[in-house]
Design a protein around this motif. Structure first.
Motif, PDB file in Angstrom:
ATOM      1  N   ILE A 323       0.826  -1.215   0.000  1.00 39.06           N
ATOM      2  CA  ILE A 323       0.000   0.000   0.000  1.00 39.06           C
ATOM      3  C   ILE A 323       0.860   1.265   0.000  1.00 39.06           C
ATOM      4  O   ILE A 323       0.655   2.155  -0.842  1.00 39.06           O
ATOM      5  N   PRO A 324       1.853   1.388   0.895  1.00 42.16           N
ATOM      6  CA  PRO A 324       2.716   2.583   0.796  1.00 42.16           C
ATOM      7  C   PRO A 324       3.514   2.627  -0.503  1.00 42.16           C
ATOM      8  O   PRO A 324       3.775   3.713  -1.038  1.00 42.16           O
ATOM      9  N   ILE A 327       1.193   4.131  -3.170  1.00 41.33           N
ATOM     10  CA  ILE A 327       1.036   5.585  -3.003  1.00 41.33           C
ATOM     11  C   ILE A 327       2.305   6.311  -3.436  1.00 41.33           C
ATOM     12  O   ILE A 327       2.253   7.365  -4.090  1.00 41.33           O
ATOM     13  N   ALA A 328       3.463   5.742  -3.102  1.00 42.25           N
ATOM     14  CA  ALA A 328       4.729   6.370  -3.490  1.00 42.25           C
ATOM     15  C   ALA A 328       4.888   6.389  -5.014  1.00 42.25           C
ATOM     16  O   ALA A 328       5.334   7.386  -5.587  1.00 42.25           O
ATOM     17  N   ILE A 452      -2.671   1.125   8.006  1.00 43.00           N
ATOM     18  CA  ILE A 452      -1.648   1.180   6.962  1.00 43.00           C
ATOM     19  C   ILE A 452      -2.065   2.160   5.860  1.00 43.00           C
ATOM     20  O   ILE A 452      -1.252   2.944   5.363  1.00 43.00           O
ATOM     21  N   CYS A 453      -3.351   2.109   5.487  1.00 44.46           N
ATOM     22  CA  CYS A 453      -3.870   3.033   4.473  1.00 44.46           C
ATOM     23  C   CYS A 453      -3.741   4.487   4.937  1.00 44.46           C
ATOM     24  O   CYS A 453      -3.345   5.370   4.157  1.00 44.46           O
ATOM     25  N   CYS A 455      -1.592   5.753   7.160  1.00 47.44           N
ATOM     26  CA  CYS A 455      -0.172   6.131   7.152  1.00 47.44           C
ATOM     27  C   CYS A 455       0.309   6.410   5.728  1.00 47.44           C
ATOM     28  O   CYS A 455       1.052   7.365   5.486  1.00 47.44           O
ATOM     29  N   SER A 456      -0.139   5.586   4.790  1.00 44.52           N
ATOM     30  CA  SER A 456       0.291   5.724   3.402  1.00 44.52           C
ATOM     31  C   SER A 456      -0.255   7.006   2.779  1.00 44.52           C
ATOM     32  O   SER A 456       0.447   7.700   2.031  1.00 44.52           O
ATOM     33  N   MET A 459       1.633   9.947   4.088  1.00 46.27           N
ATOM     34  CA  MET A 459       2.926   9.967   3.407  1.00 46.27           C
ATOM     35  C   MET A 459       2.794  10.544   1.993  1.00 46.27           C
ATOM     36  O   MET A 459       3.578  11.403   1.581  1.00 46.27           O
ATOM     37  N   GLY A 460       1.780  10.075   1.250  1.00 44.17           N
ATOM     38  CA  GLY A 460       1.554  10.558  -0.104  1.00 44.17           C
ATOM     39  C   GLY A 460       1.255  12.051  -0.138  1.00 44.17           C
ATOM     40  O   GLY A 460       1.733  12.764  -1.025  1.00 44.17           O
ATOM     41  N   PHE A 500       6.179   7.909   6.707  1.00 44.53           N
ATOM     42  CA  PHE A 500       5.450   6.646   6.921  1.00 44.53           C
ATOM     43  C   PHE A 500       5.872   5.993   8.233  1.00 44.53           C
ATOM     44  O   PHE A 500       5.026   5.490   8.985  1.00 44.53           O
TER      45      PHE A 500
END
Length: 531
Positions: A323-324, A327-328, A452-453, A455-456, A459-460, A500
């Protein structure tokens, strides 16, 4: 070997493979660009890799590894090795004839793979010629996949995971060794593909010898086909051809349809798919390969609770890493493609078109990774038919959306169709496992994935805001010199990882203490082994 350690071992070497793969693709982009020659080569390169995913890494592995793992538990090492020798003998026999047949039928095969080439006879002829050079790679890499399946069943993941590095390095060497003497740069690179298959066989033979496994080929194929275990294996392989290889099948559908878009479109999708293959290969393949023998052994021993816990961890690891990553890739698609590929014959337009496809593919990345974590639950139970049913639905979904989206959106629509199909696939696996009582999606796992979503996404958002700030101050990213772009890109990556990790710590997604304990325990074990 624990699931985490198996994933880390396989994923670590696969990561090295992906980085050497990027180096290979950067060189390919420089010498081939994204035009008629590159389109022809990528069709020739995809053709053996399609059947590789179906026959070797797909259907064969998912049928063979559980059976071999069960025999190791129930019948012992000698019977398991004997069964492996019988299986590879039959597989090699039939694949040899298949390769010879395909060499004769190559003009018709390429016409099916790339119908858009029909209007360009020179491009079609080049594709046929290159495909005939690369297709024997299928036979060699199928033997490699068999060797890898044996090593994985014995808990050895390092050698098989490192084998793809050989393909990348051989293709890089071939660019400089053969290209000057070939009719086109693609001819020398194509020969490098086939030679790499032979080298990989020799590489894994060394690791098999280390664990004292000696495979003696058997030539009485008629007698082997009467063997009940071999017949069971191939009964499981037949439906697994579609079930395990649906991702590659969809990629081929993309190639067939995008060949109608125009020159360069096949190459744009190839380079975009290569970017997605970093997390998909490192995370998805690592989880799938590591999970299958472990899950098979738990089920064979009747350890149902342990099997469910292992499945939970596999899905959690898949979500945590994919997931991260998705997004990255979405937020950094343009800089990634620009830095990696925009040099030599790879133009400014090629960079823009490829980055758009990266974004379309990346949206579906987590679903594909989690499907790779769920599919072994069926294969470990010997159920290869259910994934086939799911794959048929996914295949039809991808085909329909490809046709519907190609005309208005071009190559981006084709990539988007693959993403839509990935969500359909994930929904089927979640529902199917729950319905059969194999595994259930728990509320605890759901909370972890939602965190997790979150956090991602944070981060995005931070990466996106930083990119816009840089754009306002420095102008268009694509126009900046490399001496400026490289440190800025590195800074964006560090900012993303730091964001993240901080969010993961605050939400409880990651426990740094547990990770440090795991690493320290591993270090102590290594020290004890050396002592």
């Amino acid at each position: 070997m624990s699931l985490f350690k198996s994933i880390a071992t396989f994923g670590g070497f696969t990561l090295i493979s992906r980085f050497t793969g990027f180096a290979r693709d950067m060189i390919l982009a420089n010498f081939l660009g994204a035009g008629a020659i590159s389109d022809a080569f990528f069709v020739a390169f995809k053709l053996p890799n399609l059947f590789r995913s179906l026959f070797a890494e797909g259907a064969f592995t998912t049928a063979f590894v559980p059976m071999l793992s069960h025999k190791l538990v129930s019948d012992g090492r000698d019977d398991a090795v004997r069964f492996a020798a019988q299986a590879i003998s039959v597989l090699t026999f039939f694949l040899t004839f298949f390769v010879i047949l395909m060499e004769f039928c190559m003009p018709w095969v390429v016409e099916i793979m790339a119908p858009g080439f029909a209007d360009n006879p020179e491009k079609m002829a080049l594709s046929v010629e290159l495909s005939r050079i690369t297709f024997p790679f299928l036979l060699f890499i199928s033997i490699v996949s068999f060797q890898s399946g044996i090593l994985n069943s014995f808990g050895k993941f390092a050698g098989p995971a490192a084998a793809p590095v050989i393909l990348n390095l051989t293709m890089i060497v071939s660019v400089f060794a053969f290209v000057p003497f070939g009719e086109t740069p693609a001819h020398g690179i194509s020969w490098g593909v086939t030679i790499a298959g032979l080298i990989e066989i020799l590489w894994l033979s060394i690791f098999l010898k280390r664990i004292n496994v000696h495979i003696k080929p058997q030539f009485n194929i008629r007698a082997l086909l009467r063997n009940s275990q071999i017949r069971t294996l191939f009964k499981r392989i037949a439906p697994g051809v579609l079930g395990a290889g649906i991702y590659q099948i969809n990629m081929v559908v993309d190639t067939i349809i995008v060949s109608l878009v125009g020159t360069g479109a096949i190459s744009w999708l190839y380079y975009a798919n290569r970017i997605q293959q970093l997390p998909l290969g490192v995370v998805g393949a690592a989880i799938s390969v590591a999970l299958l023998p472990i899950l098979s052994q738990h089920l064979k021993a009747g350890e149902i609770s342990q099997a469910r816990q292992t499945q939970d961890k596999a899905v959690e690891y898949g979500a945590l890493l994919s997931i991260p990553a998705a997004i990255a890739l979405i937020t950094l698609a343009e800089p990634i493609i620009d830095i990696l590929f925009r040099h030599g014959k790879f133009t400014f337009e090629d960079s823009l078109m490829t980055s758009q496809a990266v974004i379309a593919y990346s949206i579906g990345l987590p679903s594909y990774v989690i499907v790779k974590a769920l599919a072994p639950n069926f294969f470990a139970r010997g159920d290869t038919k259910t994934p086939v049913k799911y794959s048929i639905v996914v295949f039809i979904t991808n085909l329909l959306f490809c046709v519907a989206l190609m005309k208005p959106f071009g190559h981006i629509g084709v990539a988007s169709a693959t993403t839509i199909a990935s969500f359909v696939s994930l929904g089927q696996y979640l529902r199917g496992l729950k319905k059969r009582g194999y595994w259930n999606y728990t509320s605890e796992l759901n909370r972890k994935i939602l965190k997790i979503c979150l956090c991602s996404l944070v981060m995005g958002g931070i990466i996106y805001a930083a990119r816009w700030a840089l754009h306002d101050k420095l102008g268009d990213w694509l126009l900046l010199p490399y001496a400026v772009k490289l440190p800025l890109f590195a800074g964006l990556c560090i900012l993303g990882v730091a964001t993240f990790c901080i969010m993961a710590k605050l939400t409880g997604v990651l426990c740094v203490t547990d990770i440090m304990k795991m690493l320290l325990n591993k270090g102590k074990k290594n020290a004890q082994n050396q002592a």
